[in-house]
Motif scaffolding. Sequence first.
Motif, PDB file in Angstrom:
ATOM      1  N   ASP A 125       0.757  -0.918  -0.327  1.00 32.43           N
ATOM      2  CA  ASP A 125       0.269  -0.223  -0.027  1.00 32.43           C
ATOM      3  C   ASP A 125       1.097   1.223  -0.590  1.00 32.43           C
ATOM      4  N   ASN A 126       2.306   1.305  -0.031  1.00 32.25           N
ATOM      5  CA  ASN A 126       2.787   2.263   0.417  1.00 32.25           C
ATOM      6  C   ASN A 126       2.566   2.968   1.257  1.00 32.25           C
ATOM      7  N   LYS A 127       2.167   2.790   2.360  1.00 31.90           N
ATOM      8  CA  LYS A 127       2.171   3.482   3.885  1.00 31.90           C
ATOM      9  C   LYS A 127       2.515   3.014   5.113  1.00 31.90           C
ATOM     10  N   THR A 128       2.913   1.243   4.644  1.00 32.87           N
ATOM     11  CA  THR A 128       2.885   0.415   5.890  1.00 32.87           C
ATOM     12  C   THR A 128       4.430  -0.013   5.426  1.00 32.87           C
ATOM     13  N   ALA A 129       5.599   0.197   6.448  1.00 33.61           N
ATOM     14  CA  ALA A 129       6.878  -0.033   7.049  1.00 33.61           C
ATOM     15  C   ALA A 129       6.635  -0.950   8.002  1.00 33.61           C
ATOM     16  N   TYR A 130       7.098  -2.679   7.271  1.00 33.41           N
ATOM     17  CA  TYR A 130       7.404  -3.192   8.445  1.00 33.41           C
ATOM     18  C   TYR A 130       8.841  -3.802   9.273  1.00 33.41           C
ATOM     19  N   VAL A 131       9.482  -4.073  10.643  1.00 31.52           N
ATOM     20  CA  VAL A 131      10.729  -3.966  10.705  1.00 31.52           C
ATOM     21  C   VAL A 131      10.976  -4.954  11.653  1.00 31.52           C
ATOM     22  N   ALA A 132      11.767  -5.472  11.506  1.00 31.13           N
ATOM     23  CA  ALA A 132      12.315  -6.307  12.385  1.00 31.13           C
ATOM     24  C   ALA A 132      13.525  -5.450  13.541  1.00 31.13           C
ATOM     25  N   LEU A 133      13.138  -5.627  15.027  1.00 31.54           N
ATOM     26  CA  LEU A 133      14.332  -5.121  16.261  1.00 31.54           C
ATOM     27  C   LEU A 133      15.061  -6.291  16.454  1.00 31.54           C
ATOM     28  N   MET A 134      15.945  -6.165  16.248  1.00 32.42           N
ATOM     29  CA  MET A 134      16.836  -7.424  16.089  1.00 32.42           C
ATOM     30  C   MET A 134      17.274  -7.456  17.595  1.00 32.42           C
ATOM     31  N   GLY A 135      17.705  -6.366  18.390  1.00 29.54           N
ATOM     32  CA  GLY A 135      17.793  -6.302  19.811  1.00 29.54           C
ATOM     33  C   GLY A 135      16.231  -7.103  20.879  1.00 29.54           C
ATOM     34  N   SER A 136      14.901  -7.579  20.155  1.00 33.12           N
ATOM     35  CA  SER A 136      14.200  -8.443  20.895  1.00 33.12           C
ATOM     36  C   SER A 136      13.395  -9.208  19.656  1.00 33.12           C
ATOM     37  N   ASN A 137      11.902  -9.862  20.258  1.00 38.49           N
ATOM     38  CA  ASN A 137      11.496 -10.296  19.729  1.00 38.49           C
ATOM     39  C   ASN A 137      10.178 -10.389  18.806  1.00 38.49           C
ATOM     40  N   LYS A 138      10.486  -8.991  18.592  1.00 40.31           N
ATOM     41  CA  LYS A 138       9.170  -8.417  17.741  1.00 40.31           C
ATOM     42  C   LYS A 138       9.802  -7.619  16.417  1.00 40.31           C
ATOM     43  N   VAL A 139       8.433  -7.683  15.802  1.00 35.01           N
ATOM     44  CA  VAL A 139       8.643  -6.834  14.075  1.00 35.01           C
ATOM     45  C   VAL A 139       7.316  -5.978  14.247  1.00 35.01           C
ATOM     46  N   VAL A 140       7.474  -4.421  13.766  1.00 40.14           N
ATOM     47  CA  VAL A 140       6.869  -3.461  14.390  1.00 40.14           C
ATOM     48  C   VAL A 140       5.927  -2.777  13.162  1.00 40.14           C
ATOM     49  N   THR A 141       5.319  -2.032  13.122  1.00 35.90           N
ATOM     50  CA  THR A 141       4.533  -1.797  11.601  1.00 35.90           C
ATOM     51  C   THR A 141       4.381  -0.208  12.058  1.00 35.90           C
ATOM     52  N   VAL A 142       4.332   1.003  11.170  1.00 32.91           N
ATOM     53  CA  VAL A 142       5.133   1.828  11.116  1.00 32.91           C
ATOM     54  C   VAL A 142       4.272   2.440  10.204  1.00 32.91           C
ATOM     55  N   ASP A 143       3.285   3.416  10.578  1.00 32.03           N
ATOM     56  CA  ASP A 143       2.635   4.234   9.945  1.00 32.03           C
ATOM     57  C   ASP A 143       2.830   5.465   9.361  1.00 32.03           C
ATOM     58  N   LEU A 144       3.240   5.390   7.631  1.00 33.07           N
ATOM     59  CA  LEU A 144       4.507   6.027   7.545  1.00 33.07           C
ATOM     60  C   LEU A 144       4.230   7.343   6.966  1.00 33.07           C
ATOM     61  N   ALA A 145       2.421   7.778   7.280  1.00 26.39           N
ATOM     62  CA  ALA A 145       2.132   8.580   7.157  1.00 26.39           C
ATOM     63  C   ALA A 145       1.680   9.470   8.580  1.00 26.39           C
ATOM     64  N   SER A 146       1.129   8.469   9.645  1.00 23.98           N
ATOM     65  CA  SER A 146       0.894   8.741  10.562  1.00 23.98           C
ATOM     66  C   SER A 146       2.162   9.154  11.352  1.00 23.98           C
ATOM     67  N   LYS A 147       2.764   8.241  11.050  1.00 23.99           N
ATOM     68  CA  LYS A 147       4.542   8.075  12.206  1.00 23.99           C
ATOM     69  C   LYS A 147       4.094   7.334  13.144  1.00 23.99           C
ATOM     70  N   ALA A 148       3.055   6.283  12.950  1.00 31.01           N
ATOM     71  CA  ALA A 148       2.825   5.690  14.238  1.00 31.01           C
ATOM     72  C   ALA A 148       3.232   3.987  14.366  1.00 31.01           C
ATOM     73  N   VAL A 149       3.669   3.950  15.838  1.00 31.27           N
ATOM     74  CA  VAL A 149       4.782   2.501  15.507  1.00 31.27           C
ATOM     75  C   VAL A 149       3.955   1.823  16.157  1.00 31.27           C
ATOM     76  N   ALA A 150       3.119   0.628  16.047  1.00 33.80           N
ATOM     77  CA  ALA A 150       2.939  -0.613  16.595  1.00 33.80           C
ATOM     78  C   ALA A 150       3.010  -2.037  16.731  1.00 33.80           C
ATOM     79  N   ASP A 151       3.079  -2.777  17.654  1.00 36.04           N
ATOM     80  CA  ASP A 151       4.008  -4.111  17.652  1.00 36.04           C
ATOM     81  C   ASP A 151       2.858  -5.153  16.488  1.00 36.04           C
ATOM     82  N   PHE A 152       3.772  -5.721  15.434  1.00 38.09           N
ATOM     83  CA  PHE A 152       2.828  -7.018  14.637  1.00 38.09           C
ATOM     84  C   PHE A 152       2.739  -8.355  14.847  1.00 38.09           C
ATOM     85  N   ALA A 153       4.205  -9.110  15.450  1.00 38.79           N
ATOM     86  CA  ALA A 153       4.799 -10.044  15.380  1.00 38.79           C
ATOM     87  C   ALA A 153       5.810 -10.066  16.085  1.00 38.79           C
ATOM     88  N   LYS A 154       5.686 -11.498  16.590  1.00 36.13           N
ATOM     89  CA  LYS A 154       6.776 -11.899  17.088  1.00 36.13           C
ATOM     90  C   LYS A 154       7.460 -13.295  17.102  1.00 36.13           C
TER      91      LYS A 154
END
Length: 415
Positions: free
Chosen positions: A266-295
């Motif tokens: 959708d060109n609006k969402t990024a999925y980012v791996a946080l290697m210092g954890s067990n998580k992948v988060v989502t980033v809303d590129l418009a609102s800049k909101a970050v949320a947990d997505f998966a472990k």
Amino acid sequence: MALAILTVAVLLLWFVVKGAVGLIGGLFGGDDKAATVSAPVTKAPTAAPTVAPDDTLPKVVRVTPTTTPAMGAAGPADKTTMVQKFHLASSAMAPKSIVASPSGVLFAQNMMYKHSVSVFTSDGTMIKSIPDAVDLAEFGISGHPGLSQGAPVEVAFTPDGKYAWVSNYSMYGKGFGPEGLDSCTAGDGTDTSYVYRIDVASLTIDKVVPVGAVPKYVAITPDGKNVLVTNWCTWNLSVIDAVAAKETARIDLGGRYPRGIVAGPDNKTAYVALMGSNKVVTVDLASKAVADFAKPGNGPRHIVASPDGKFLYVTNNSSGTVVKLDRATGATLATATVGSEPRSMAISSDGLAVYVVNYGEGSMTKIATATMAAMQTVKTDASPIGITYEPTTKSVWVACYGGSLLAFDDAKLKG
């Protein structure tokens, strides 16, 4: 006589002091890269990157495999068998990553060890070594007179293949602070760095953009409008307007050591791996909101998406696994156990196989995405760290930190 004795004593004292200073410098000092920058600013070549290799390039040894088994017809990636095509080794390379463009040009990033990007065609011909030295004043950046060097880590090509965006682990030159390290904390004073844009036709650096500290992975949204960069030591994500070549946002990710990125369809969402954890988060590129997505597991490092955008695949460096996720929900659908320290990953053009390098044991594993079953594991050189799928020849290239690249044909069925 007294004057002569005094002169000899002074000379002996001078040699003792000089020797002691040299010894102390050798024990505690490091290579002063900032003081020895001598690489020229990249100049435009006289022809496109399809020309014959420059005879002045560092020697690259090409070794043909000793045995080449007979292969069958072409087939889908979940049916084919990998066969090594060639091996490239050079003292001029220390590749951290290898990435193929849509047209089959490959960039190998050599970090601060060689201060360069090595460029190859799909047949293994090295066509250029791009120095990472730039005069930042020429790009409107003050405070760093003379030449500065980078440390190329990763690269992402624009969808049309015209440009390559390269991250630099650290910068070296006048006015730069402490070199980045893999062990760091946000706000610890690690100096920020830059990404370069390289024109693929001329193989020259034509844009330089400031980002956070120790930028690592680079991704580009499918529409080509935004470049995304994970900043390992400031724990955030840089968003760059690809047309204006300007950073438009730096988004706190709420976790340590961000690494892999996938940009959603959708060109609006990024999925980012946080290697210092067990998580992948989502980033809303418009609102800049970050949320947990998966472990998906411990030490998630790299993410790739299926061609249809329905699934994400994640390598877990600490868990030794590759996990298949539902992109809509974040649910874990299947897990494959692979070798020690799975790092980077690539996916076939048809989406039927993923390939992961096992850094800790010198191997690469091919996995069928439908079943997440390991199909084939092949040996590589020590410390395989980067991998890419070259679409024009259906080949898998592996970058090994010791200074080599291996290419495997994965276009044909087993004979």
